[in-house]
Design a protein around this motif. Sequence first.
Motif, mmCIF file in Angstrom:
data_model
loop_
_atom_site.group_PDB
_atom_site.id
_atom_site.type_symbol
_atom_site.label_atom_id
_atom_site.label_comp_id
_atom_site.label_asym_id
_atom_site.label_seq_id
_atom_site.Cartn_x
_atom_site.Cartn_y
_atom_site.Cartn_z
ATOM 1 N N TYR A 253 1.475 -15.527 3.373
ATOM 2 C CA TYR A 253 0.242 -15.008 3.951
ATOM 3 C C TYR A 253 -0.482 -14.227 2.858
ATOM 4 C CZ TYR A 253 2.767 -10.573 4.126
ATOM 5 O OH TYR A 253 3.479 -9.449 3.785
ATOM 6 N N PHE A 254 -1.755 -13.909 3.117
ATOM 7 C CA PHE A 254 -2.503 -13.093 2.165
ATOM 8 C C PHE A 254 -2.688 -11.709 2.774
ATOM 9 C CE2 PHE A 254 -6.225 -11.283 0.109
ATOM 10 C CZ PHE A 254 -5.952 -11.552 -1.222
ATOM 11 N N GLY A 255 -2.205 -10.713 2.067
ATOM 12 C CA GLY A 255 -2.334 -9.336 2.532
ATOM 13 C C GLY A 255 -2.855 -8.436 1.431
ATOM 14 N N PHE A 256 -3.636 -7.431 1.816
ATOM 15 C CA PHE A 256 -4.244 -6.517 0.850
ATOM 16 C C PHE A 256 -4.423 -5.176 1.536
ATOM 17 C CE2 PHE A 256 -7.582 -4.446 -1.487
ATOM 18 C CZ PHE A 256 -7.503 -4.924 -2.790
ATOM 19 N N GLU A 257 -3.736 -4.128 1.042
ATOM 20 C CA GLU A 257 -3.876 -2.831 1.688
ATOM 21 C C GLU A 257 -3.541 -1.682 0.744
ATOM 22 O OE1 GLU A 257 -0.546 -1.376 4.355
ATOM 23 O OE2 GLU A 257 -0.252 -3.554 4.519
ATOM 24 N N THR A 258 -4.101 -0.523 1.054
ATOM 25 C CA THR A 258 -3.845 0.706 0.311
ATOM 26 C C THR A 258 -3.516 1.801 1.305
ATOM 27 O OG1 THR A 258 -5.387 0.065 -1.451
ATOM 28 C CG2 THR A 258 -4.798 2.397 -1.306
ATOM 29 N N ASP A 259 -2.413 2.511 1.039
ATOM 30 C CA ASP A 259 -1.942 3.580 1.923
ATOM 31 C C ASP A 259 -1.942 4.891 1.131
ATOM 32 O OD1 ASP A 259 -0.805 5.082 3.911
ATOM 33 O OD2 ASP A 259 1.093 4.002 3.972
ATOM 34 N N ILE A 260 -2.750 5.837 1.569
ATOM 35 C CA ILE A 260 -2.899 7.106 0.855
ATOM 36 C C ILE A 260 -2.344 8.235 1.717
ATOM 37 C CG2 ILE A 260 -4.542 8.669 -0.264
ATOM 38 C CD1 ILE A 260 -6.492 6.224 -0.290
ATOM 39 N N ILE A 261 -1.357 8.934 1.204
ATOM 40 C CA ILE A 261 -0.729 10.041 1.925
ATOM 41 C C ILE A 261 -1.226 11.358 1.336
ATOM 42 C CG2 ILE A 261 1.439 11.142 2.612
ATOM 43 C CD1 ILE A 261 1.108 8.362 3.771
ATOM 44 N N GLY A 262 -1.769 12.205 2.195
ATOM 45 C CA GLY A 262 -2.211 13.525 1.781
ATOM 46 C C GLY A 262 -1.387 14.599 2.464
ATOM 47 N N SER A 263 -1.537 15.840 2.043
ATOM 48 C CA SER A 263 -0.780 16.946 2.640
ATOM 49 C C SER A 263 -1.242 17.261 4.063
ATOM 50 C CB SER A 263 -0.915 18.203 1.765
ATOM 51 O OG SER A 263 -2.292 18.569 1.636
ATOM 52 N N GLU A 264 -2.453 16.768 4.422
ATOM 53 C CA GLU A 264 -2.973 17.060 5.753
ATOM 54 C C GLU A 264 -3.521 15.819 6.457
ATOM 55 O OE1 GLU A 264 -5.599 20.415 5.951
ATOM 56 O OE2 GLU A 264 -4.630 21.397 4.267
ATOM 57 N N GLY A 265 -3.227 14.637 5.927
ATOM 58 C CA GLY A 265 -3.730 13.438 6.573
ATOM 59 C C GLY A 265 -3.310 12.180 5.843
#
Length: 349
Positions: A253-265
Amino acid sequence: MGKKRYSAALIGTGRIGFSLGFDRKREQPASHTMALKANCRIRIESGCDSDATRLEYWHKFNKKSAAYSSYAHLFTSSKPEIIVIAVNEEFHLQVCLAAIHALPKIIILEKPVALTVQDALKLQEEAEHYGVPVLVNHERRFADDYRIAKEYMSSIGTILSINARLDSGLYVYNPEAESSGAYSLLHDGTHLADCVQYLLEDSPSEKEILFNQKITDIVYDEEKPSVVRNVSVHFESTKCTDITLAFSGKSRYFGFETDIIGSEGRIRIGNGIFELYKREESKLYTGFYSLAKDKTIRRPSKTRYFSNMVQNAVDFLDGKAPLRSTLQTGISTLKILESIKESIRKKTE
């Protein structure tokens, strides 16, 4: 008196140049031709393609525009103010150099800038020498959902980690495809690296966003040991010390994603993904906080990624706005991809 209309020439009438404009599943406009036609400030003067069948098909839908089988003929016959280059990566250098020498008011260049950083720097040198601005079509820099995510970055506190990944069935890296660029690290990986840079940078003029790269995992093809199917690379930045770019060439499959973890969100964004989370008092544990979806912000029904890109070119020509994707940002992205390739080569030696 109405506003001035800019003349445009399209070089390359293939998928991104034209035919993706008929894909009913994609958000439209999804090709350069359709995005140019949709902008009332632009008149498509001509199109060019060495493939006679593609050019004839394009001309059927653009009868008032001239059709050329060579860009050399196009440049000697007309002086378009906007030149769009939508050819395969292996031809970016020669076509873009010729376009620069034709002295348009702006060039719109498909991503990636070139096959190599060396070639990209040649383009930059010539563009600066002749005073021709170049807008690079890294589409997520123009998409409204990514713009919203970038604005939301300030709401999630200190950035703790970023994990971005690309999944497809195409080889991540194949040394035999160096001359064509037909491997996912360059072809689609340019979007992954660029969107991480875009989300982190304060200004497109910033040159180095990611550094200290190190391959943390690599998987080679079972039948072709020099071909990479999976690779994960760790980076650092002045804005986040934990960044991972992961590329898979073993997915069905084709997948594309970015996951950003912050201290408050948290922010998750990608193809079909748009999730914003904020810190709030936990409904599960007394005295704790949890993340909950921020329902006050929704993904726009249309991201306008292509139309915004063309409008940015018009606004720039009108003197109203700077370019949002430049040769500089494109070269910075190419440097990231080239550093990954160099690390892969060292491991295979």
